[in-house]
Every structure is written in structure tokens, then in C-alpha cells.
Write a protein that holds these residues in place. Structure first.
Motif: not given
Length: 115
Positions: A31, A33, A45, A48, A94
Motif C-alpha cells: 500500500t 501513501g 496522511l 493512500s 511517500c
């Protein structure tokens, strides 16, 4: 393992595209993000995207303005940022995470939005 690029100075209302290129990892299982940290603020955040790209999530503050995408063949994840606001000014990082695998961070790229 992660190299971020694409930051810069832009006027409010403008656009930037951030890219994150991975190396040395099985990119397609992670994953990806994008996080950001503004001076004096907590890490946040921003967006994502799941390994296959089927699920994306955004912070409320960027919904409708930012778009996260990925290209597993190229091992890249991107963040298209439109209608930028001064409050989007931050260092953007990232991140890659996957169960039972190390978590990686890019080095950060500065986005400055002038009013």
C-alpha cells in the motif's frame, strides 16, 4: 528504496504532481501513501492507495483536489495536486507498507504554495 520528487513553489490555485519511485522492493504488494508535515504540525496522511489500486483514501482536507495513482509496472506512485492552497504547504513524504514487510519512507519533497 523510495525516491520522491516533484515538489516546488506554486501559486495558490495551481497544480503540482509528486512522484515516488521505488527500487529494491516488490512494489506491487505495498500500500502506498503520501504524508505531509507542515512546520509545527503533526504528520498527516494525505492519501493512500492499495496494492492493486482498487481502493484509495484521502484526508478530508484534500478530497476533490488531490488524486493518488500508481503504476506497478513502473514502480511509481503519484499524487496529482490541483487547486493548491497555502495550507497545503508542507514537506510531502511517500510511504510504503505491507503486512510482514518493512515500511519504507521517501526522503521528502517540499511543496510551497504562495497566496
Amino acid at each position: 528504496q523510495l525516491q520522491a520528487s516533484g515538489g516546488g513553489l506554486v501559486q495558490a490555485g495551481g497544480s503540482l504532481r509528486l512522484s515516488c519511485t521505488a527500487s529494491g522492493i516488490t512494489f506491487s504488494v505495498y500500500t502506498m501513501g503520501w504524508y505531509r508535515q507542515a512546520p509545527g504540525e503533526l504528520h498527516e496522511l494525505v492519501a493512500s492507495i492499495t496494492p492493486g489500486g482498487g481502493t484509495v483514501n484521502y484526508a478530508d482536507s484534500v478530497k476533490g483536489r488531490f488524486t493518488i495513482s500508481r503504476d506497478n509496472a513502473q514502480k511509481t506512485a503519484s499524487l496529482q495536486m490541483n487547486s493548491l492552497k497555502p495550507e497545503d504547504t508542507a514537506v510531502y513524504y511517500c510511504n510504503s507498507k505491507a503486512p510482514l514487510r518493512p515500511t519504507y519512507w521517501g526522503q521528502g519533497t517540499l511543496v510551497t504554495v504562495s497566496s
